[in-house]
Write a protein that holds these residues in place. Structure first.
Motif, PDB file in Angstrom:
ATOM      1  N   SER A 248       0.842  -1.190   0.000  1.00 32.34           N
ATOM      2  CA  SER A 248       0.000   0.000   0.000  1.00 32.34           C
ATOM      3  C   SER A 248       0.882   1.246   0.000  1.00 32.34           C
ATOM      4  O   SER A 248       1.932   1.286   0.636  1.00 32.34           O
ATOM      5  N   SER A 249       0.429   2.260  -0.717  1.00 31.23           N
ATOM      6  CA  SER A 249       1.147   3.524  -0.782  1.00 31.23           C
ATOM      7  C   SER A 249       0.290   4.620  -0.147  1.00 31.23           C
ATOM      8  O   SER A 249      -0.865   4.817  -0.543  1.00 31.23           O
ATOM      9  N   VAL A 250       0.860   5.311   0.846  1.00 29.25           N
ATOM     10  CA  VAL A 250       0.163   6.414   1.512  1.00 29.25           C
ATOM     11  C   VAL A 250       1.126   7.589   1.613  1.00 29.25           C
ATOM     12  O   VAL A 250       2.253   7.439   2.104  1.00 29.25           O
ATOM     13  N   SER A 251       0.696   8.760   1.140  1.00 34.46           N
ATOM     14  CA  SER A 251       1.570   9.936   1.189  1.00 34.46           C
ATOM     15  C   SER A 251       0.755  11.187   1.493  1.00 34.46           C
ATOM     16  O   SER A 251      -0.453  11.242   1.240  1.00 34.46           O
ATOM     17  N   VAL A 252       1.441  12.193   2.053  1.00 37.91           N
ATOM     18  CA  VAL A 252       0.835  13.495   2.329  1.00 37.91           C
ATOM     19  C   VAL A 252       1.601  14.546   1.534  1.00 37.91           C
ATOM     20  O   VAL A 252       2.830  14.651   1.621  1.00 37.91           O
ATOM     21  N   ASP A 253       0.871  15.322   0.732  1.00 33.30           N
ATOM     22  CA  ASP A 253       1.475  16.332  -0.139  1.00 33.30           C
ATOM     23  C   ASP A 253       0.873  17.699   0.196  1.00 33.30           C
ATOM     24  O   ASP A 253      -0.345  17.865   0.155  1.00 33.30           O
ATOM     25  N   ASN A 254       1.725  18.660   0.529  1.00 32.70           N
ATOM     26  CA  ASN A 254       1.247  20.008   0.851  1.00 32.70           C
ATOM     27  C   ASN A 254       1.522  21.023  -0.255  1.00 32.70           C
ATOM     28  O   ASN A 254       1.303  22.231  -0.067  1.00 32.70           O
ATOM     29  N   SER A 255       1.992  20.553  -1.420  1.00 33.40           N
ATOM     30  CA  SER A 255       2.406  21.471  -2.481  1.00 33.40           C
ATOM     31  C   SER A 255       1.298  21.808  -3.474  1.00 33.40           C
ATOM     32  O   SER A 255       1.420  22.782  -4.230  1.00 33.40           O
ATOM     33  N   LEU A 256       0.217  21.025  -3.485  1.00 32.86           N
ATOM     34  CA  LEU A 256      -0.801  21.198  -4.521  1.00 32.86           C
ATOM     35  C   LEU A 256      -1.936  22.126  -4.112  1.00 32.86           C
ATOM     36  O   LEU A 256      -2.760  22.490  -4.944  1.00 32.86           O
ATOM     37  N   SER A 257      -2.013  22.473  -2.842  1.00 31.12           N
ATOM     38  CA  SER A 257      -3.086  23.361  -2.374  1.00 31.12           C
ATOM     39  C   SER A 257      -2.543  24.263  -1.281  1.00 31.12           C
ATOM     40  O   SER A 257      -1.789  23.820  -0.411  1.00 31.12           O
ATOM     41  N   HIS A 258      -2.935  25.533  -1.320  1.00 29.61           N
ATOM     42  CA  HIS A 258      -2.470  26.468  -0.292  1.00 29.61           C
ATOM     43  C   HIS A 258      -3.227  26.290   1.014  1.00 29.61           C
ATOM     44  O   HIS A 258      -2.771  26.737   2.066  1.00 29.61           O
ATOM     45  N   ALA A 259      -4.396  25.625   0.955  1.00 28.40           N
ATOM     46  CA  ALA A 259      -5.244  25.522   2.147  1.00 28.40           C
ATOM     47  C   ALA A 259      -5.384  24.101   2.673  1.00 28.40           C
ATOM     48  O   ALA A 259      -5.799  23.911   3.813  1.00 28.40           O
ATOM     49  N   HIS A 260      -5.066  23.106   1.847  1.00 29.62           N
ATOM     50  CA  HIS A 260      -5.315  21.717   2.232  1.00 29.62           C
ATOM     51  C   HIS A 260      -4.081  20.838   2.047  1.00 29.62           C
ATOM     52  O   HIS A 260      -3.249  21.101   1.178  1.00 29.62           O
ATOM     53  N   SER A 261      -4.019  19.795   2.842  1.00 22.71           N
ATOM     54  CA  SER A 261      -3.056  18.712   2.620  1.00 22.71           C
ATOM     55  C   SER A 261      -3.736  17.649   1.765  1.00 22.71           C
ATOM     56  O   SER A 261      -4.917  17.345   1.957  1.00 22.71           O
ATOM     57  N   LEU A 262      -2.996  17.088   0.840  1.00 29.87           N
ATOM     58  CA  LEU A 262      -3.530  16.025  -0.017  1.00 29.87           C
ATOM     59  C   LEU A 262      -2.996  14.679   0.470  1.00 29.87           C
ATOM     60  O   LEU A 262      -1.781  14.451   0.486  1.00 29.87           O
TER      61      LEU A 262
ATOM     62  N   VAL B 140       1.274  19.992   8.637  1.00 30.29           N
ATOM     63  CA  VAL B 140       2.636  20.360   8.266  1.00 30.29           C
ATOM     64  C   VAL B 140       3.672  19.700   9.177  1.00 30.29           C
ATOM     65  O   VAL B 140       4.845  19.598   8.792  1.00 30.29           O
ATOM     66  N   ASP B 141       3.261  19.270  10.333  1.00 29.72           N
ATOM     67  CA  ASP B 141       4.189  18.614  11.257  1.00 29.72           C
ATOM     68  C   ASP B 141       4.611  17.254  10.702  1.00 29.72           C
ATOM     69  O   ASP B 141       3.763  16.392  10.446  1.00 29.72           O
ATOM     70  N   CYS B 142       5.905  17.054  10.494  1.00 31.42           N
ATOM     71  CA  CYS B 142       6.403  15.812   9.884  1.00 31.42           C
ATOM     72  C   CYS B 142       6.085  14.588  10.738  1.00 31.42           C
ATOM     73  O   CYS B 142       5.785  13.517  10.201  1.00 31.42           O
ATOM     74  N   ASN B 143       6.144  14.740  12.044  1.00 28.94           N
ATOM     75  CA  ASN B 143       5.832  13.609  12.927  1.00 28.94           C
ATOM     76  C   ASN B 143       4.367  13.215  12.815  1.00 28.94           C
ATOM     77  O   ASN B 143       4.035  12.022  12.824  1.00 28.94           O
ATOM     78  N   LYS B 144       3.480  14.211  12.711  1.00 27.09           N
ATOM     79  CA  LYS B 144       2.051  13.913  12.542  1.00 27.09           C
ATOM     80  C   LYS B 144       1.808  13.234  11.199  1.00 27.09           C
ATOM     81  O   LYS B 144       1.011  12.292  11.109  1.00 27.09           O
ATOM     82  N   GLN B 145       2.484  13.708  10.168  1.00 27.30           N
ATOM     83  CA  GLN B 145       2.336  13.086   8.847  1.00 27.30           C
ATOM     84  C   GLN B 145       2.780  11.623   8.885  1.00 27.30           C
ATOM     85  O   GLN B 145       2.084  10.737   8.376  1.00 27.30           O
ATOM     86  N   LYS B 146       3.924  11.394   9.506  1.00 32.97           N
ATOM     87  CA  LYS B 146       4.470  10.031   9.573  1.00 32.97           C
ATOM     88  C   LYS B 146       3.556   9.107  10.368  1.00 32.97           C
ATOM     89  O   LYS B 146       3.294   7.973   9.961  1.00 32.97           O
ATOM     90  N   ALA B 147       3.041   9.599  11.510  1.00 35.18           N
ATOM     91  CA  ALA B 147       2.158   8.775  12.343  1.00 35.18           C
ATOM     92  C   ALA B 147       0.869   8.442  11.610  1.00 35.18           C
ATOM     93  O   ALA B 147       0.383   7.304  11.648  1.00 35.18           O
ATOM     94  N   LEU B 148       0.294   9.432  10.919  1.00 36.17           N
ATOM     95  CA  LEU B 148      -0.950   9.212  10.187  1.00 36.17           C
ATOM     96  C   LEU B 148      -0.749   8.222   9.047  1.00 36.17           C
ATOM     97  O   LEU B 148      -1.549   7.294   8.869  1.00 36.17           O
ATOM     98  N   CYS B 149       0.315   8.400   8.267  1.00 37.23           N
ATOM     99  CA  CYS B 149       0.574   7.491   7.145  1.00 37.23           C
ATOM    100  C   CYS B 149       0.839   6.075   7.640  1.00 37.23           C
ATOM    101  O   CYS B 149       0.379   5.097   7.036  1.00 37.23           O
ATOM    102  N   SER B 150       1.574   5.941   8.733  1.00 30.90           N
ATOM    103  CA  SER B 150       1.870   4.625   9.287  1.00 30.90           C
ATOM    104  C   SER B 150       0.599   3.925   9.736  1.00 30.90           C
ATOM    105  O   SER B 150       0.401   2.735   9.474  1.00 30.90           O
TER     106      SER B 150
END
Length: 415
Positions: A236-250, A304-314
Motif C-alpha cells: 500500500s502507498s500512503v503519502s501526504v502532499d502540501n504542495s498542490l493546495s495552499h489551504a489543504h493537505s492532499l 505540516v508537522d512531519c511527525n504527525k504526517q508520519k504517524a498518520l501514514c503509518s
C-alpha cells in the motif's frame, strides 16, 4: 428552514443489471461524517466501488456508488432511514448552539445505550450460531458480548448482551418480535427465549474478559510499530502532499480493495480529528483502489508537522494491510480462533464481524463449542476480540491454515 429529510438521502437504483446503485447525501457537515456513513453502508452488507465527497466546512455533498455483496436483498428504505439518522439535521429551531448541545447528549447516549440480556436455549446443529446471529442482524440488534456453551446432552445455552438500534427492546411488542423471529428460524429445537434489561453489574462485564494469549498481544503491539505489515498483497502507498493546495493537505492512497476499506480509512481520519474537504475514491475491477483526499486538521490548518504526517501514514498503512487480525491457537486439548479489530474512539466496533466469522465456519462445517466477545486495551488502542472454541470436528474438516484463510477471506470480502 432546511430541506425535507427525504431529500437528505436519495437512493437511485441501477439503470441496468450489474451496475451499482447511487446514494446521494446532502446535509450539514461534521467531523467524522464520512466514517459514520460508511459504517452504516458496511452494516447493510454493501460494497462502495466509487465515491465523491465535497464540503465547504458547513454543508457537504456525498455521492456513493454501491453494490450488493450477495447477502439477502438490501432493505433500501431502512438503509435510507439509518443514513438520515447519521446526518446532522438540516436545521435546528433553537439555533446551532442548542443543536451541538443536544448532539453531545445524544453522543453520550450512544456510548452508553441500554444493554439487554437475550437468553435462549435450543438443541445444537451445524451453523446454529450463524443462523442466530443473522436473525439478530435482521432485527437491528447489536451484539456487544456473547457467551455460548454446549451441554453434554447437545443443548446450547446462549447469552447475548445486545443493544437495540430502534431503542424499543424494553417494550413487550419488540421482545415478542425478537423471540418470534428466532423461533421461526430454529423451529421446534428452541426450548426457551427470554429478554430482560441487563443489570449494572452484568453490563459492566462488557469490559471484562479473560486475558489474551501472549502471542496474540505481541502481534497486536508489533503491528502498532511496523511500517509495512507483512502481507501477500501489493504494498500500500500512503503519502501526504502540501504542495498542490495552499489551504489543504492532499492524502493520496493506492492499495488493494477489501470489505469496509473506505470505512477503515474514514475511521482512522475521524480518530485523528482530520476533516475532509474534498475526496474521491475509485475501486477498479482488478481490486486496485485509488483515493485522493484534500484534508485539514480540526483547527482548519494543513498537516505540516512531519511527525504527525508520519504517524498518520503509518496508521493508515496498517489499517489498509491488516484491519483485522485472525489467529488459530491451541490451548491444551482445545483449539481457539481469535479475531481482533480496532474499536473507534467513539466506542463503536466494526459491524458484522461475528456474522462473517460464524458464516465462514458454517461453510467449513465446523461446529462452535464456546464463543465470547470482549474488549481489550493493547498498546494505546482498544480492540474488540472474538474468541471461538472450535468443536473437535474441525480436525476432520480443514487444516489450520485453511481455517484462518477462510475466515480472513470472509472478513475481508475476498471470497
Amino acid at each position: 428552514m432546511g430541506i425535507p429529510s427525504d431529500d437528505v438521502v436519495i437512493i437511485r437504483p441501477p439503470e441496468r443489471p450489474g451496475e451499482p446503485s447511487l446514494i446521494t447525501i446532502s446535509c450539514p457537515d461534521k467531523t467524522g461524517l464520512g466514517c459514520d456513513l460508511c459504517r452504516v453502508i458496511l452494516l447493510f452488507g454493501l460494497n462502495i466501488v466509487r465515491g465523491d465527497f465535497s464540503t465547504d466546512g458547513k454543508w457537504c455533498y456525498v455521492l456513493l456508488w454501491v453494490v450488493e455483496r450477495g447477502r439477502k436483498a438490501t432493505r433500501w428504505a431502512l438503509l435510507k432511514k439509518r443514513l438520515i439518522a447519521a446526518c446532522p439535521p438540516a436545521s435546528s429551531p433553537l439555533g446551532i448552539d442548542s443543536y451541538y448541545f443536544n448532539r453531545r447528549q445524544e453522543t453520550a447516549t450512544e456510548q452508553n445505550p441500554q444493554v439487554f440480556l437475550f437468553m435462549f436455549s435450543c438443541y445444537d446443529r451445524m451453523g446454529l450460531l450463524h443462523d442466530v446471529t443473522e436473525v439478530l442482524c435482521e432485527l437491528e440488534l447489536t451484539i456487544r458480548r456473547v457467551k455460548v456453551s454446549t451441554t453434554p446432552d447437545g443443548r446450547v445455552v446462549d447469552l447475548f448482551l445486545v443493544t437495540d438500534t430502534r431503542e424499543l427492546l424494553h417494550t413487550k411488542n419488540r421482545k415478542d418480535e425478537a423471540c418470534t423471529q428466532l423461533r421461526a428460524v430454529l423451529g421446534d429445537s428452541m426450548c426457551s427465549c427470554d429478554i430482560e434489561l441487563a443489570s449494572a453489574e452484568l453490563a459492566e462485564c462488557l469490559q471484562a474478559s479473560s486475558s489474551l494469549p501472549p502471542s496474540v498481544t505481541e502481534e497486536m503491539i508489533t503491528l502498532e510499530f511496523q511500517e509495512e505489515p507483512s502481507s501477500s498483497l501489493p504494498r500500500s502507498s500512503v503519502s501526504v502532499d502540501n504542495s498542490l493546495s495552499h489551504a489543504h493537505s492532499l492524502i493520496q492512497i493506492q492499495c488493494h480493495d477489501h470489505k469496509g476499506l473506505l470505512y477503515d480509512i474514514m475511521r482512522t481520519l475521524k480518530d485523528y480529528n482530520i476533516q475532509i474537504s474534498y475526496g474521491r475514491f475509485n475501486a477498479a475491477e482488478n481490486g486496485n483502489c485509488n483515493i485522493d483526499l484534500f484534508v485539514v486538521q480540526n483547527d482548519g490548518k494543513k498537516i505540516v508537522d512531519c511527525n504527525k504526517q508520519k504517524a498518520l501514514c503509518s496508521r493508515l498503512r496498517m489499517e489498509l494491510s491488516c484491519s483485522l487480525q485472525v489467529n488459530l491457537i491451541s490451548r491444551g486439548p482445545d483449539t481457539e480462533l481469535i479475531v481482533a479489530n480496532p474499536v473507534e474512539l467513539s466506542g463503536k466496533g466494526r459491524p458484522l464481524v461475528f456474522y462473517d466469522i460464524t458464516l465462514a465456519l458454517k461453510i467449513l462445517k465446523i461446529r462452535i463449542f464456546l464463543a465470547e466477545i470482549g474488549r481489550h486495551v493493547v498498546g494505546d488502542r482498544e480492540w474488540e476480540v472474538y474468541r471461538v472454541h472450535l468443536g473437535d470436528d474441525h480436525e476432520l474438516c480443514e487444516s489450520r491454515d485453511k481455517i484462518v484463510e477462510a475466515v480472513t477471506k470472509m472478513l475481508m470480502g475476498w471470497h
